[in-house]
Design an enzyme around this catalytic site. Structure first.
Site, PDB file in Angstrom:
ATOM      1  N   GLU A 455       0.820  -1.082   0.069  1.00  0.00           N
ATOM      2  CA  GLU A 455      -0.148  -0.050   0.035  1.00  0.00           C
ATOM      3  C   GLU A 455       0.999   1.245   0.072  1.00  0.00           C
ATOM      4  OE1 GLU A 455      -0.808  -2.792   1.724  1.00  0.00           O
ATOM      5  OE2 GLU A 455      -2.608  -3.277   0.884  1.00  0.00           O
ATOM      6  N   HIS A 525     -12.474  -6.470   7.277  1.00  0.00           N
ATOM      7  CA  HIS A 525     -13.174  -6.109   6.057  1.00  0.00           C
ATOM      8  C   HIS A 525     -14.155  -5.216   6.468  1.00  0.00           C
ATOM      9  CE1 HIS A 525     -10.971  -9.585   5.026  1.00  0.00           C
ATOM     10  NE2 HIS A 525     -10.826  -9.089   3.632  1.00  0.00           N
TER      11      HIS A 525
END
Ligand SMILES: Cc1ncc(C[n+]2csc(CCOP(=O)(O)OP(=O)(O)O)c2C)c(N)n1
Ligand SMILES: [Mg+2]
Length: 725
Positions: A455, A525
């Protein structure tokens, strides 16, 4: 004293001539004298910080002489005085930074000294964070390559709203990125080598190995004590390991490295062994952790003494000429310091300048156009019926990519298929949520591609792309995994404009699927956490609740000139709630304008994201069963946010609830509640109420998830309690 120093670049072969050697010595000596002068000024408390390039001068001057300022690109680190002096940063400019002058061209008194920046020389503003800039160097190199393959993308277009100062590029430019050996322990270093190697980028990594990272010796940071040995198997690299106290060896090494890069063969890695005679900085004393013998051995390798002895030994300068040269440089350093000490200080009134773009305000953008073009004219490939948020985000990306050739899209899994051949027989992936589906197929693999699973790499490269005038629209696959990019977002993306006093900016868009209510999304999530990002000055934060808003706000995000974090609630991607017809390719909603989802008179409910449909459900029940008329405001953007809409509504209703999905304490609602209590106290008939998730994480089992996240029933309960107050 009669020493003429030519400005000619040293040749690439043969031994250096006397003029070139004197030129190198002059730069090395001046660099050291500026450091010495700064040390004096620090002791006199006329400057506030000092970090020196002492011991690195030969390596740095050699590197700079092999490259072209204003043509090649530079991502230096804080020790690169010799490099920047050679590139063309003047001694006066260096002292202006040290005193924190308003006229300091690198940052206007915002950054510490030696945190370089020069638009003219292509030195991109650098932070104190070790290794972050290596990823910027990649994006910069990628942008240069893209422009040279697509020169039309570099031309100013009529519909370009951003402050656009003209893009320069050269087919054979190289990018220099510098770090110390300790900084090679950072993940971002390895993430940078990964992409440079894979993409054969023309980036030279210069490792300035002085054997220490503050007090930590090299063998602690680098297994085996030698970084060259560890990186030797990266494909496509040119490698060189050199004596970094030898300026001529350095120059030759960088010339060879640049040749490899300019020929398009890939990146280069030049590892120079140098010394650190002056401790890490003036805040450090190396006598506390280095033996006397070790410090003495370092002193014997001082590159300045070494070069001085060579010039005398080879008869290039007599002792008298050497003394004259040094005296004139001493004078130059001290006069430059005196000049900087007289410079005006920065203005207090200018502090907030350049937090955001001064030229393009997304609250009132010139391209705002809130009229959807529905029906035939607004028909997209899939017709004009109601479309999901996922569809209209995809449509916006597609429209904007057609409009602006400077947009690139990348992230994890965003391509249709990295192995392009497969696309002849398969449909393609286009993101784990399919938001980028079909974009690689339409726009090609140069504009839509998969990143490595890293990321910081995604956001760091975006910074580099954006400073070159490209518009990266990148994706972080799940908000839950944004944290490896946090350093890049907080210390780089959001700060580039302010810390360079407006000289550089990195207006990238980072799209981030966020949130829960997924039934089984569990901890990793389902996270929210927007307040962590609204707390960062310089970053725009957007959080739409329906398809039309997502389309119009994403267009503004792409066309605006600030970095934008664009949150997309996963639960809303394909919800029946909030579908809309395709609004056409120019539909754009300004930032900072709330939407009244439901007008009401008894109380105000301020919210955003997936709580909007839940609040609506609660409000409808409150009306039907209890006759309570709730006005719902959907903020749509969280920074900036629409204070006027909140104030108007609260003045009308005198009661207010702030509701969000993120956990309650220290959340986004805390700031709103505090401001409402502060500025609208007189208008309130009841305390400000907040609704948020429990102060825990989102659990997997739906029974737990339902209890943790705010539900319509939770909201209804709060409405009833507030009405009864
Ligand atoms: C990400 C980050 N962590 C910690 C620091 C504090 N820090 C500044 S310099 C430094 C040591 C760097 O050593 P090295 O990379 O070898 O460079 P040198 O200073 O020796 O030239 C540290 C730990 C920082 N600036 N950035
Ligand atoms: Mg070091």
């Amino acid at each position: 004293m009669g020493i003429a120093v030519s400005s000619a670049q040293p040749g690439t072969s043969g031994r250096l001539g006397p003029e070139e050697l004197v030129k190198i010595y002059r730069l090395m000596y001046l660099s050291r004298r500026i450091d010495d002068r700064e040390i004096l000024l620090k002791r006199q408390q006329k400057i506030f910080f000092q970090v020196s390039g002492a011991g690195h001068e030969a390596l740095q001057v050699g590197a700079a002489l092999a490259l072209r300022p204003g043509y090649d690109w530079f991502f230096p680190y804080y020790r690169d005085r010799g490099l920047c002096l050679t590139l063309g940063v003047t001694p006066v400019e260096m002292f202006l930074q040290a005193v924190g002058a308003g006229t300091d061209p690198a940052s206007g008194g915002r950054q510490m000294p030696t945190h370089w920046s020069s638009r003219k020389l292509n030195i991109v503003s650098t932070s104190s964070s070790t290794s972050t800039q290596l990823l910027h160097a990649l994006g910069c190199a990628e942008a240069g390559r893209y422009f040279s393959r697509h020169p039309e993308a570099a031309e100013k277009a009529e519909d370009d709203y951003r402050a656009y100062e003209g893009v320069t590029f050269h087919g054979d430019e190289v990018v220099l990125a510098c770090v110390g050996e300790g900084s090679t322990s950072q993940g971002e270093f390895w993430e940078a080598l990964n992409t440079a190697s894979n993409q054969k980028l023309p980036v030279i990594f210069m490792i300035e190995d002085n054997g220490y990272a503050i007090s930590v010796p090299v063998e602690v940071n680098t297994p085996g004590g030698n970084i060259s040995r560890l990186v030797a198997n990266f494909p496509n690299f040119h490698f060189a390991e050199i004596d970094g106290t030898d300026a001529e060896a350095s120059l030759r090494a960088f010339q060879a490295a640049a040749e490899h890069c300019r020929a398009g063969l890939g990146p280069a890695f030049v590892h120079g062994h140098c010394v650190r005679p002056y401790s890490h900085s003036l805040s450090d004393d190396d006598k506390l952790y280095r033996s006397a013998a070790e410090r003495e051995a370092d002193a014997m390798r001082d590159p300045l003494t070494r070069m001085q002895m060579r010039l005398l030994r080879e008869g290039i300068l007599s002792t008298e000429q050497m003394n004259d040269l040094e005296r004139s440089l001493d004078r130059e350093a001290s006069e430059a310091a005196d000049q900087a000490l007289k410079a005006p200080l920065p203005l207090i009134s200018g502090i907030t300048q350049h937090v955001y773009s001064e030229d393009l305000d997304p609250v009132d953008p010139p391209f705002a156009n809130e009229q959807p073009v529905n029906g035939e004219a607004g028909k997209s490939a899939k017709g004009s019926g109601p479309r999901t948020m996922a569809d209209l985000i995809n449509a916006c990306l597609r429209d904007e990519m057609r409009r602006d050739p400077r947009i690139v899209i990348y992230g994890e899994d965003v391509a249709d298929a990295s192995r392009e051949d497969a696309l002849r027989e398969v449909k393609g992936k286009g993101g784990v949520f399919k938001l980028t589906a079909g974009l690689q197929t339409e726009f090609g693999s140069e504009r839509v591609f998969n990143s490595p699973l890293a990321e910081a790499n995604i956001v760091g490269r975006a910074v580099g792309y954006a400073v070159r005038g490209m518009k990266p629209v990148v994706e972080i696959q799940f908000f839950d995994y944004i944290w490896p990019a946090m350093h890049q977002i907080r210390n780089e993306l959001a700060l580039m404009r302010w810390r360079s006093n407006g000289a550089w900016a990195s207006p990238a868009v980072v799209r981030v699927p966020i949130g829960g209510y997924l039934t089984g999304g569990a901890i990793y999530h389902s996270q929210s956490g927007e307040s962590i990002f609204t707390h960062i000055p310089g970053l725009r934060v957007v959080f739409p609740s329906n398809a039309l808003d997502a389309n119009g706000l994403l267009r503004t995000a792409i066309r605006c000139d600030d970095p934008v974090l664009f949150f997309e609630h996963k639960r809303l991607y394909r919800e029946t709630y909030g579908r809309a017809a395709y609004p056409g390719p120019d539909f754009a909603i300004p930032f900072g304008k709330a939407r009244i989802v439901r007008p009401g008179t008894h109380m105000t409910l301020v919210t955003y994201g997936a709580v909007v449909p839940r609040a609506l459900q609660a409000a409808q029940t409150a009306q039907r069963q209890h006759g309570i008329d709730v006005e719902i405001l959907d903020l749509r953007t969280l920074n900036p946010y629409d204070w006027d809409a909140i104030a108007d509504s609260v003045r009308k209703t005198s009661r207010v609830i702030v509701a969000h999905e993120d956990s309650l304490s220290w959340g986004y609602g805390a700031e709103l509640a505090a401001r409402i209590a502060d500025e609208l106290f007189e208008d309130l008939d009841a305390p400000v109420k907040r609704i948020g998730a429990m102060d825990t994480f989102v659990a997997y089992q739906p029974v737990l998830e339902d209890a943790i996240l705010p539900q319509p029933s939770t909201i209804l309960k709060a409405i009833l309690a507030l009405k009864a107050y």
